[in-house]
Design an enzyme around this catalytic site. Structure first.
Site, PDB file in Angstrom:
ATOM      1  N   ARG A 166      17.520  31.739   0.020  1.00 37.73           N
ATOM      2  CA  ARG A 166      16.380  31.437   0.902  1.00 37.73           C
ATOM      3  C   ARG A 166      15.103  31.165   0.093  1.00 37.73           C
ATOM      4  O   ARG A 166      14.011  31.578   0.452  1.00 37.73           O
ATOM      5  CB  ARG A 166      16.105  32.599   1.872  1.00 37.73           C
ATOM      6  N   SER A 239      16.822  34.408  11.651  1.00 36.97           N
ATOM      7  CA  SER A 239      16.625  35.691  10.971  1.00 36.97           C
ATOM      8  C   SER A 239      15.144  35.875  10.653  1.00 36.97           C
ATOM      9  O   SER A 239      14.540  34.994  10.049  1.00 36.97           O
ATOM     10  CB  SER A 239      17.406  35.719   9.658  1.00 36.97           C
ATOM     11  N   GLU A 335      11.162  36.273   6.542  1.00 40.08           N
ATOM     12  CA  GLU A 335      11.714  34.959   6.189  1.00 40.08           C
ATOM     13  C   GLU A 335      10.814  33.799   6.652  1.00 40.08           C
ATOM     14  O   GLU A 335      10.544  32.893   5.868  1.00 40.08           O
ATOM     15  CB  GLU A 335      13.138  34.810   6.737  1.00 40.08           C
TER      16      GLU A 335
END
Ligand code: EPU
Length: 339
Positions: A166, A239, A335
């Site tokens: 990520r 998420s 995130e």
């Protein structure tokens, strides 16, 4: 074409949390020329430029005092095809999942595990999107970005993007690179990745013994739809936290205390913990505070039941983060991008 400017526009339709804040200026860029126009306009007006794709990894906590430029460029093309390896290129504004479907319809393998991820092609390299054992970096063949510092176009190879979980060079150099189009190396002959979670088992349950990429895509869409809320129905940004990396010693300490801990050892000796498990175990799953809540099917997803502000969602996230820190001694990192 020429850029159409909107003043004081609500960004509610342009972020998947469905948060209602306003952009001082808003425009959609359909090609490189309009992107450059956007950059010049922002500079002329003395405003920062905020580039967005599908707005699916974004938490807006206040009105945006900037020119919000939504990438709306379209186009997908095959650049080379040697009968095995096929390089395709897609414009940044293409909807990610439409691109995945196009590739499967063309008989190309590689993107099936990344089915149904919200967002656009241009945003995908920013955080190296990943799902079910495949990350963007595994199928990446290069990209073209505009350097906002000098207005020049620059090509990036896989190594130059510094992709990690990520994460990417583009995320670490915020505001510098504006991704215009991305290339992918796909395959005529599939090398399927079926080992993540329930994928293989679901195929078996469906009686499929030699799956095609389309079968894998269908099964993954089904799994995602069961766990992850559709942003068109329930506002969310996927998420909300990354799965945290901890040392082997910390993972061992937690495992002794919680034998059912979900943990994935990494090649470098660290251990990745399932943040969803930690949040679930701490009792937050299904929790609701006004219009902000924790999804009942996936504790890693925060949801807007309608009318929640970005600050309310952020406040809930902070309470969760502090609770996980206190309970497990583990630091969660958000995130989505915060504004
Ligand atoms: N778990 C729980 N309770 C929960 C949620 C998860 O116990 O409420 C456990 C599950 O049982 C499982 C483990 O945690 O053992 C992992 O859960 P899951 O397979 O649902 O995946 P995840 O780690 O929570 C990650 C990605 C998702 C991606 C899935 C599938 C991150 C931050 N998230 O979630 O990506 O779709 O794996 O590959 O890495 C996103 O980034 O927005 C996203 C949705």
């Amino acid at each position: 074409m020429s850029l159409v400017l909107h003043e004081n526009l609500s960004l509610k339709p342009f972020n998947t949390f469905g948060v209602d804040v306003r952009a001082r200026l808003f425009a959609e860029a359909h090609d490189d020329h309009e992107v450059r126009q956007g950059l010049m306009l922002a500079a002329d007006r003395g405003l920062p430029l905020m580039v967005i794709g599908g707005g699916s990894n974004l938490l807006l906590t206040r009105d945006v005092d900037a020119l919000v430029l939504r990438m709306a460029s379209r186009g997908v093309r095959i650049l080379s095809d040697d009968g095995e390896r096929v390089v395709v290129e897609a414009e940044a504004g293409e909807v990610w999942d439409s691109f995945v479907r196009w590739s499967l319809a063309e008989g190309l393998a590689g993107l099936e595990n990344l089915s149904l991820i919200p967002g656009t092609v241009g945003a995908a390299p920013m955080q190296n999107i990943g799902a079910y054992g495949v990350e963007l970096k595994d199928v990446f063949a290069g990209l073209v970005a505009l350097d906002r510092q000098n207005g020049e176009l620059r090509e990036f190879s896989l190594a130059e993007c510094a992709f990690a979980y990520r994460d990417s060079r583009f995320k670490r150099e915020p505001g510098r690179w504006l991704i215009l189009r991305v290339r992918f190396a796909l395959a005529r002959k599939a090398h399927l990745h079926l080992d993540y979670g329930p994928v293989r088992q679901r195929l078996v349950e469906e009686g499929i013994s030699s799956p095609t990429p389309a079968d894998v895509a269908r099964v993954i869409c089904a799994i995602r739809s069961e766990k992850l809320p559709d942003p068109a129905v329930l506002g969310n940004a996927g998420s909300f936290f990354k799965n945290p990396l901890v040392s082997a010693a910390v993972a061992e300490r937690l495992r002794r205390q919680y034998p059912d801990l979900v943990a994935y050892p990494q090649a470098d000796g660290q251990v990745k913990l399932a943040a969803g498990w930690l949040i679930d175990r701490a009792g937050w799953k299904g929790y609701r505070e006004g219009a902000a809540g924790v999804h009942a099917q996936q504790a890693l997803v925060l949801v807007n039941y309608g009318g929640a502000s970005g600050s309310q969602l952020f406040a809930l996230a902070e309470r969760i983060r502090l609770d996980i820190q206190e309970r497990f001694g583990v630091e969660l990192e958000m995130e989505p991008n915060l504004y």
